[in-house]
Design a protein around this motif. Structure first.
Motif, PDB file in Angstrom:
ATOM      1  N   LYS A 232       0.822  -1.204   0.000  1.00 50.43           N
ATOM      2  CA  LYS A 232       0.000   0.000   0.000  1.00 50.43           C
ATOM      3  C   LYS A 232       0.858   1.256   0.000  1.00 50.43           C
ATOM      4  N   ARG A 233       1.903   1.258   0.827  1.00 54.58           N
ATOM      5  CA  ARG A 233       2.772   2.442   0.888  1.00 54.58           C
ATOM      6  C   ARG A 233       3.575   2.594  -0.396  1.00 54.58           C
ATOM      7  N   ASP A 234       4.064   1.492  -0.953  1.00 57.11           N
ATOM      8  CA  ASP A 234       4.789   1.575  -2.222  1.00 57.11           C
ATOM      9  C   ASP A 234       3.902   2.154  -3.318  1.00 57.11           C
ATOM     10  N   ALA A 235       2.638   1.740  -3.347  1.00 54.62           N
ATOM     11  CA  ALA A 235       1.720   2.253  -4.365  1.00 54.62           C
ATOM     12  C   ALA A 235       1.545   3.764  -4.206  1.00 54.62           C
ATOM     13  N   ALA A 236       1.490   4.232  -2.959  1.00 58.28           N
ATOM     14  CA  ALA A 236       1.296   5.662  -2.711  1.00 58.28           C
ATOM     15  C   ALA A 236       2.511   6.478  -3.134  1.00 58.28           C
ATOM     16  N   VAL A 237       3.709   6.021  -2.800  1.00 60.82           N
ATOM     17  CA  VAL A 237       4.897   6.809  -3.124  1.00 60.82           C
ATOM     18  C   VAL A 237       5.225   6.723  -4.621  1.00 60.82           C
ATOM     19  N   VAL A 238       4.929   5.590  -5.240  1.00 59.24           N
ATOM     20  CA  VAL A 238       5.117   5.491  -6.695  1.00 59.24           C
ATOM     21  C   VAL A 238       4.164   6.437  -7.412  1.00 59.24           C
TER      22      VAL A 238
ATOM     23  N   GLY B 298       8.157  -3.488 -13.401  1.00 59.23           N
ATOM     24  CA  GLY B 298       8.262  -2.028 -13.398  1.00 59.23           C
ATOM     25  C   GLY B 298       8.362  -1.545 -14.830  1.00 59.23           C
ATOM     26  N   CYS B 299       7.336  -1.848 -15.623  1.00 57.55           N
ATOM     27  CA  CYS B 299       7.425  -1.671 -17.077  1.00 57.55           C
ATOM     28  C   CYS B 299       7.261  -0.230 -17.538  1.00 57.55           C
ATOM     29  N   GLY B 300       6.941   0.679 -16.626  1.00 52.11           N
ATOM     30  CA  GLY B 300       6.769   2.068 -17.048  1.00 52.11           C
ATOM     31  C   GLY B 300       5.670   2.196 -18.072  1.00 52.11           C
ATOM     32  N   TRP B 301       5.984   2.871 -19.168  1.00 49.01           N
ATOM     33  CA  TRP B 301       5.001   3.086 -20.222  1.00 49.01           C
ATOM     34  C   TRP B 301       5.071   2.007 -21.310  1.00 49.01           C
TER      35      TRP B 301
ATOM     36  N   VAL C  87       4.443  -5.227 -15.780  1.00 53.88           N
ATOM     37  CA  VAL C  87       3.682  -4.875 -14.587  1.00 53.88           C
ATOM     38  C   VAL C  87       4.156  -3.534 -14.048  1.00 53.88           C
ATOM     39  N   THR C  88       3.204  -2.729 -13.612  1.00 53.55           N
ATOM     40  CA  THR C  88       3.482  -1.443 -12.985  1.00 53.55           C
ATOM     41  C   THR C  88       2.412  -1.182 -11.935  1.00 53.55           C
ATOM     42  N   ILE C  89       2.730  -0.365 -10.935  1.00 50.10           N
ATOM     43  CA  ILE C  89       1.716   0.016  -9.947  1.00 50.10           C
ATOM     44  C   ILE C  89       1.328   1.481 -10.103  1.00 50.10           C
ATOM     45  N   SER C  90       1.726   2.083 -11.209  1.00 51.22           N
ATOM     46  CA  SER C  90       1.306   3.442 -11.542  1.00 51.22           C
ATOM     47  C   SER C  90       0.108   3.369 -12.476  1.00 51.22           C
TER      48      SER C  90
ATOM     49  N   LEU D  79      -1.734  -3.734 -14.093  1.00 52.67           N
ATOM     50  CA  LEU D  79      -1.610  -2.876 -12.913  1.00 52.67           C
ATOM     51  C   LEU D  79      -1.439  -3.822 -11.733  1.00 52.67           C
ATOM     52  N   GLN D  80      -0.186  -4.145 -11.431  1.00 51.50           N
ATOM     53  CA  GLN D  80       0.081  -5.237 -10.489  1.00 51.50           C
ATOM     54  C   GLN D  80       1.428  -5.038  -9.803  1.00 51.50           C
ATOM     55  N   ASP D  81       1.477  -5.305  -8.514  1.00 52.08           N
ATOM     56  CA  ASP D  81       2.710  -5.292  -7.747  1.00 52.08           C
ATOM     57  C   ASP D  81       3.556  -6.498  -8.138  1.00 52.08           C
TER      58      ASP D  81
END
Length: 434
Positions: free
Chosen positions: A137-143, A204-207, A225-228, A252-254
């Motif tokens: 949850k915190r990683d998703a927020a800071v990302v 962490g695939c970005g765009w 996969v990305t969490i952004s 959209l996955q951790d």
């Protein structure tokens, strides 16, 4: 009343331990410093001094600059790249000063009217964070804080490639940013030994640039996969635009929730800096578990060029509060240790520090060229934040304070052999350069 600028400059030169090759201009119109200086530091109000007084380090200076209370006239590169001007002030520990010196500083600030309660930090600053460090949850927020600020903003800085990591300047400085990013993606594909029909996971695939490149040029089936949320949405659109939607899936996955291995190869480009030291072994073990025997992992990450004790430094910094909350740059040795603890065999490591400095200089040039549009999109404070961040990063790479490395690791087969070709030339080309 005495002019403010000479008094302000005297304090900072006392802290720095010598003269500073900059001019100072203050809110009262006064100036001080050498007339030959090409850069001027502008204290637009007394609040700039109060910010520095309450945080007498790089964080205080950053707050003053980001808020607009402190300005820079001239080239920010020249200011930061001077004879350690900023470091002589920002890194100074006030505890090293005697009581008389501290009393002198305090009386000067009092005379200037700069004594008062701490100003509220700029709205962009991240201080309090909910949840345990590096929880999902915190990683998703800071990302989200860093990446979900507008895809149009990133497009202006990164260019059409939308690759937010170090380029590979195989064609020299005469090549374009797009060339360098294409060559970096291709270098990763070749190191991973990608071939038609393989399964690739890009963590962490970005765009989506890496999955798209690998599917288009190497015929693989790729999962990114990305969490952004904003990265995810644009990446899916770019996959459709590239005509590879039948071979590329963007989730959209951790990374900790990926369970559909095995994969033939895994790329992790500019992502593991978000993992953290405590989670690194679990991250490496998770990647190893997703690989088939003989499968390859390429971990591309910025590294700390410092002892591990320094890499764990937790004092508030500009980068942590404004750019990458909870980000951790680990020494290369720590990354290798984590991969080997996961049972992976390290087969190759390539340092690309100078390549990142060149990439960053192009991003700075893009930001400057598109300054008016950037300010329109994200506001002046965020534009200043990114100019400071990118400029300082250029110098950090050029001076060798931080590095970036591509580490190629392999999951051994049943008999322990990795099956990797014996020489770089066998996967990079006859001359080993691609």
């Amino acid at each position: 009343m005495k002019p403010a600028a000479p008094q302000v400059l005297s304090v900072f030169e006392a802290v720095a331990g010598g003269s500073l090759p900059v001019r100072v201009r203050c809110w009262d119109g006064s100036t001080a410093g050498p007339s030959s200086a090409h850069v001027a530091v502008v204290f637009r109000n007394r609040r700039a001094l109060r910010r520095i007084l309450w945080s007498p380090n790089e964080l205080g200076l950053a707050r003053a600059y980001v808020s607009g209370d402190l300005g820079v006239e001239g080239d920010l590169f020249e200011l930061l790249d001077g004879p350690d001007v900023i470091e002589r002030v920002a890194r100074k520990d006030l505890r090293t000063f005697g009581r008389q010196e501290v009393a002198h500083f305090a009386s000067t600030f009092l005379r200037l009217g700069a004594i008062g309660p701490p100003p509220r930090p700029p709205a962009l600053e991240v201080a309090r964070r909910r949840g345990s460090r590096h929880s999902k949850k915190r990683d998703a927020a800071v990302v989200s804080h860093h990446y979900d600020i507008g895809n149009d903003f990133y497009r202006l800085i990164l260019g059409p490639s939308m690759v937010y990591s170090c380029g590979y300047w195989a064609r020299g400085e005469g090549g374009s940013l797009e060339d360098a990013q294409y060559d970096k993606l291709d270098l990763v594909c070749r190191k991973l030994g990608l071939r038609p029909g393989m399964r690739l996971l890009d963590v962490g695939c970005g765009w989506g640039s890496m999955p798209i490149h690998a599917a288009r040029h190497y015929g693989v089936s790729a999962v990114g996969v990305t969490i952004s949320r904003q990265q995810h949405d644009l990446a899916r659109a770019l996959v459709e635009e590239a005509g590879v939607a039948d071979r590329v899936e963007i989730r959209l996955q951790d990374y900790r929730d990926v369970r559909d291995g095995p994969y033939d190869a895994i790329s992790s480009i500019g992502m593991s800096e978000h993992v953290g030291d405590r989670q690194l072994n679990a991250y490496a073990a998770g990647m190893a578990a997703l690989l088939r025997p003989g499968g390859r992992l390429l971990n591309h990450a910025i590294s700390s060029i410092a002892p591990l004790v320094d890499a764990k430094h937790t004092a508030p910094t500009f980068t942590d509060r404004y750019i990458f909350p909870d980000g951790e740059l680990l020494p290369l040795s720590r990354v290798l240790d984590g991969l080997e603890h996961a049972g992976l065999e390290t087969r190759d490591c390539e340092a690309l520090r100078e390549h990142y400095a060149s990439t960053l200089r192009h991003w700075v040039a893009n930001l400057r060229r598109e300054w008016v549009e950037v300010v329109r999109l994200v506001g002046a404070s965020r534009a200043r934040t990114w100019l400071l961040y990118l400029t300082a990063s250029v110098l950090a790479f050029e001076r060798g304070r931080i590095g970036v490395n591509q580490v190629l690791a392999v999951r051994p087969g049943e008999r322990g052999a990795s099956g990797l070709p014996r020489t770089r030339g066998e996967w990079l080309g006859p001359d080993g350069s691609g």
